[in-house]
Design a protein around this motif. Structure first.
Motif, mmCIF file in Angstrom:
data_model
loop_
_atom_site.group_PDB
_atom_site.id
_atom_site.type_symbol
_atom_site.label_atom_id
_atom_site.label_comp_id
_atom_site.label_asym_id
_atom_site.label_seq_id
_atom_site.Cartn_x
_atom_site.Cartn_y
_atom_site.Cartn_z
ATOM 1 N N HIS A 101 102.017 40.748 -18.094
ATOM 2 C CA HIS A 101 103.208 40.602 -18.944
ATOM 3 C C HIS A 101 103.224 41.561 -20.131
ATOM 4 N N LEU A 102 102.220 42.409 -20.238
ATOM 5 C CA LEU A 102 102.208 43.420 -21.298
ATOM 6 C C LEU A 102 102.584 44.802 -20.755
ATOM 7 N N GLU A 103 102.976 44.857 -19.495
ATOM 8 C CA GLU A 103 103.369 46.138 -18.897
ATOM 9 C C GLU A 103 104.596 46.709 -19.621
ATOM 10 N N GLU A 104 104.545 48.010 -19.929
ATOM 11 C CA GLU A 104 105.652 48.659 -20.635
ATOM 12 C C GLU A 104 106.224 49.854 -19.883
ATOM 13 N N ASP A 105 105.565 50.296 -18.834
ATOM 14 C CA ASP A 105 106.029 51.469 -18.087
ATOM 15 C C ASP A 105 107.367 51.153 -17.417
ATOM 16 N N PRO A 106 108.439 51.867 -17.764
ATOM 17 C CA PRO A 106 109.762 51.565 -17.214
ATOM 18 C C PRO A 106 109.837 51.717 -15.698
ATOM 19 N N VAL A 107 109.066 52.629 -15.138
ATOM 20 C CA VAL A 107 109.070 52.814 -13.682
ATOM 21 C C VAL A 107 108.505 51.574 -12.994
ATOM 22 N N LEU A 108 107.384 51.089 -13.495
ATOM 23 C CA LEU A 108 106.747 49.920 -12.897
ATOM 24 C C LEU A 108 107.570 48.654 -13.134
ATOM 25 N N LEU A 109 108.185 48.547 -14.294
ATOM 26 C CA LEU A 109 109.028 47.385 -14.575
ATOM 27 C C LEU A 109 110.262 47.380 -13.667
ATOM 28 N N ASN A 110 110.796 48.570 -13.398
ATOM 29 C CA ASN A 110 111.929 48.679 -12.484
ATOM 30 C C ASN A 110 111.540 48.252 -11.069
ATOM 31 N N THR A 137 101.056 27.436 -4.516
ATOM 32 C CA THR A 137 99.887 28.264 -4.804
ATOM 33 C C THR A 137 98.934 27.445 -5.674
ATOM 34 N N PRO A 138 97.624 27.743 -5.640
ATOM 35 C CA PRO A 138 96.685 26.956 -6.448
ATOM 36 C C PRO A 138 96.536 27.414 -7.896
ATOM 37 N N SER A 139 97.296 28.419 -8.294
ATOM 38 C CA SER A 139 97.155 28.906 -9.669
ATOM 39 C C SER A 139 98.423 29.622 -10.118
ATOM 40 N N MET A 140 98.748 29.485 -11.397
ATOM 41 C CA MET A 140 99.895 30.212 -11.929
ATOM 42 C C MET A 140 99.480 31.590 -12.450
ATOM 43 N N GLN A 141 98.209 31.966 -12.257
ATOM 44 C CA GLN A 141 97.682 33.175 -12.869
ATOM 45 C C GLN A 141 97.619 34.384 -11.937
ATOM 46 N N TYR A 142 97.736 34.184 -10.624
ATOM 47 C CA TYR A 142 97.509 35.282 -9.699
ATOM 48 C C TYR A 142 98.572 36.366 -9.847
ATOM 49 N N ASN A 181 96.579 33.476 -24.772
ATOM 50 C CA ASN A 181 97.761 33.406 -23.908
ATOM 51 C C ASN A 181 98.983 34.039 -24.566
ATOM 52 N N LYS A 182 99.129 33.799 -25.872
ATOM 53 C CA LYS A 182 100.264 34.368 -26.588
ATOM 54 C C LYS A 182 100.100 35.873 -26.759
ATOM 55 N N GLU A 183 98.880 36.311 -26.997
ATOM 56 C CA GLU A 183 98.638 37.755 -27.122
ATOM 57 C C GLU A 183 98.950 38.477 -25.809
ATOM 58 N N GLU A 184 98.649 37.828 -24.690
ATOM 59 C CA GLU A 184 98.896 38.429 -23.380
ATOM 60 C C GLU A 184 100.288 38.093 -22.846
ATOM 61 N N LYS A 185 101.058 37.301 -23.629
ATOM 62 C CA LYS A 185 102.434 36.924 -23.284
ATOM 63 C C LYS A 185 102.538 36.296 -21.902
ATOM 64 N N ILE A 186 101.545 35.497 -21.539
ATOM 65 C CA ILE A 186 101.520 34.869 -20.214
ATOM 66 C C ILE A 186 102.657 33.870 -20.077
ATOM 67 N N GLN A 206 101.794 24.589 -25.632
ATOM 68 C CA GLN A 206 101.533 25.292 -26.893
ATOM 69 C C GLN A 206 101.538 26.808 -26.708
ATOM 70 N N SER A 207 101.174 27.259 -25.511
ATOM 71 C CA SER A 207 101.142 28.697 -25.225
ATOM 72 C C SER A 207 102.504 29.250 -24.850
ATOM 73 N N ASN A 208 103.510 28.369 -24.764
ATOM 74 C CA ASN A 208 104.864 28.760 -24.345
ATOM 75 C C ASN A 208 104.871 29.395 -22.948
#
Length: 448
Positions: A101-110, A137-142, A181-186, A206-208
């Motif tokens: 969730h910290l990706e900023e590259d416009p090509v990859l986001l597109n 799925t067994p996790s929300m993190q994959y 979690n907030k720093e990584e915007k998960i 709490q982590s939103n």
């Protein structure tokens, strides 16, 4: 050879992959997924849910427990096809941010946006043509499932994470995890999130990460097998066995530092984490094995990993001067945890759900609490408020002594306070009634 290399380069090129990135091709991908998905459990109940399962290898025991309710049929997602679809939306020459969730590259986001549009079609096909009710799925993190979690529901197929992690966290762990979690915007972008206990729910809120009203507390499905009064794992056993569930330097709520690790759970220079505790506990277990050749002593690593085996062998040699192969009654095994616990006279574990399982099955359960566990990393020791429910040897020598005393038939010193035990189980497992699998089904039906 040259022709093969040229063809491979063409197929992996961004220009070639761009042809298949149009959402229209999602229809064909959905058809392929529908036909190639493999049934791993078929319910005879005509009203059962038809569920497509992601990462099935990561929660086989939980799926088995849920299947016992006879209200769901499970189909696994074909891994190779799943990977190929993801590969279409990778960009040759670019590396994604390890924090999704910290990706900023416009090509990859597109490309992510295009993949979601593609997967909308996949979700529509799986729902309308193959009549799947839901994906899990067994996790929300994959990370490799992030686009699927968002795209399939937009196509009409709900996606639920039955999050089996964070079973062991305590309230005092929440602030640090919330900060990370907030720093990584998960965040989670699926349909519903199921968690083991209230602490896990509080962490996500709490982590939103996800809306509280869409988070259900259900428990841990695989624990149904041992929490029921008539569990087959509660049968008395006359086997003479001691089991250590092997643990590593980073077994605990520790900040992940990739460069400091030679393996996921071990410090590269043996200078971070529970280094002395791990070494001396494994060594004590091996010494006890030498003194009781009539008992079987087994280590169960968390992963079937040669690096982990090498660590164990190193500790055995440190403690005994022998390799593990030279001690006939000492070995590394991979049997399911409940089977090992059931067969054991006593169990050794640290910062793991197997500690809960062993205690729930009324086995003498030893948690070594010395070295870093009372020093630099004392705040990383789990179950701190419930340690009287266990035996807590305060040195390697005492761990060895207690194993030998228990082998002789001495009674355990762990508390049998029923109220404290019930509070302990409910705190970490959410419930103690053995009905988690039924609650999971009920929560999935809510989504529909």
């Amino acid at each position: 050879m040259l022709q093969t290399k040229i063809i491979s380069q063409i197929l992996s090129s961004n220009a070639f992959k761009n042809i298949f990135r149009f959402s229209f091709f999602g229809i064909f991908a959905g058809i392929l997924l529908g036909f190639k998905s493999k049934c791993i459990y078929k319910s005879n109940n005509k009203d059962s849910l038809k569920i497509i399962v992601f990462s099935s290898n990561r929660y086989e025991q939980d799926l088995d427990a849920i299947s016992k309710v006879e209200q769901a049929s499970f189909y696994t997602i074909p891994l190779e096809l799943f990977q190929k679809i993801n590969a279409i939306f990778s960009f040759k020459g670019k590396t994604e941010n390890i924090f999704y969730h910290l990706e900023e590259d416009p090509v990859l986001l597109n490309l992510r946006d295009r993949q979601v549009l593609f997967l909308r079609k996949v979700g529509w096909v799986l729902k309308k043509l193959f009549h799947y009710d839901i994906a899990i799925t067994p996790s929300m993190q994959y990370v490799n499932e992030k686009a699927w979690v968002k795209g399939l529901p937009e196509g009409g197929l709900p996606f639920v994470a039955i999050h089996k992690e964070f079973t062991l966290i305590d309230e005092h762990h929440i602030p640090r995890r919330v900060k990370l979690n907030k720093e990584e915007k998960i965040r989670f972008e699926g349909s519903r999130l199921l968690v083991t206990n209230q602490t896990g729910k509080e962490l996500f809120i709490q982590s939103n990460i996800f809306a509280g009203e869409k988070i259900g507390v259900v428990g841990l499905p695989r624990m149904d097998r041992i929490l029921k009064a008539d569990s087959v794992f509660r049968k008395p056993t006359s086997s003479k066995q001691m089991t250590m569930f092997s643990f590593g330097h980073f077994s605990g709520d520790m900040e992940y530092i990739p460069r400091e690790r030679k393996a996921h759970y071990f410090s590269i220079n043996d200078d971070l984490g529970f280094v002395e505790l791990v070494r001396d506990s494994h060594a004590a277990f091996a010494r006890a094995a030498l003194k009781r050749p009539d008992f079987r002593f087994v280590y169960k690593p968390k992963y079937n990993d040669p690096d982990w085996f090498a660590e164990i062998d190193h500790y055995v040699e440190y403690g005994t001067g022998k390799s593990i192969k030279e001690i006939k009654n000492l070995e590394i095994v991979f049997d399911p945890a409940p089977d090992l616990i059931c067969q054991s006279t006593a169990v050794v574990g640290f910062n793991s759900t197997v500690v809960i399982e062993a205690r729930a099955l009324d086995k003498p359960t030893l948690i070594p609490v010395f070295a870093e566990a009372v020093g630099a990393y004392k705040d990383n020791v789990f179950f701190r408020d419930y340690l009287k429910l266990f035996e807590t040897p305060s040195s390697a020598k005492k761990l060895e002594e207690r194993l030998l005393e228990l082998a002789k038939g001495q009674d355990t010193t762990q508390s049998s306070d029923r109220k404290v035990y019930q509070k302990f189980i409910r705190n970490y497992l959410g419930y103690d009634d053995g009905r988690t699998s039924q609650r999971v089904i009920e929560e999935l039906k809510k989504v529909l």
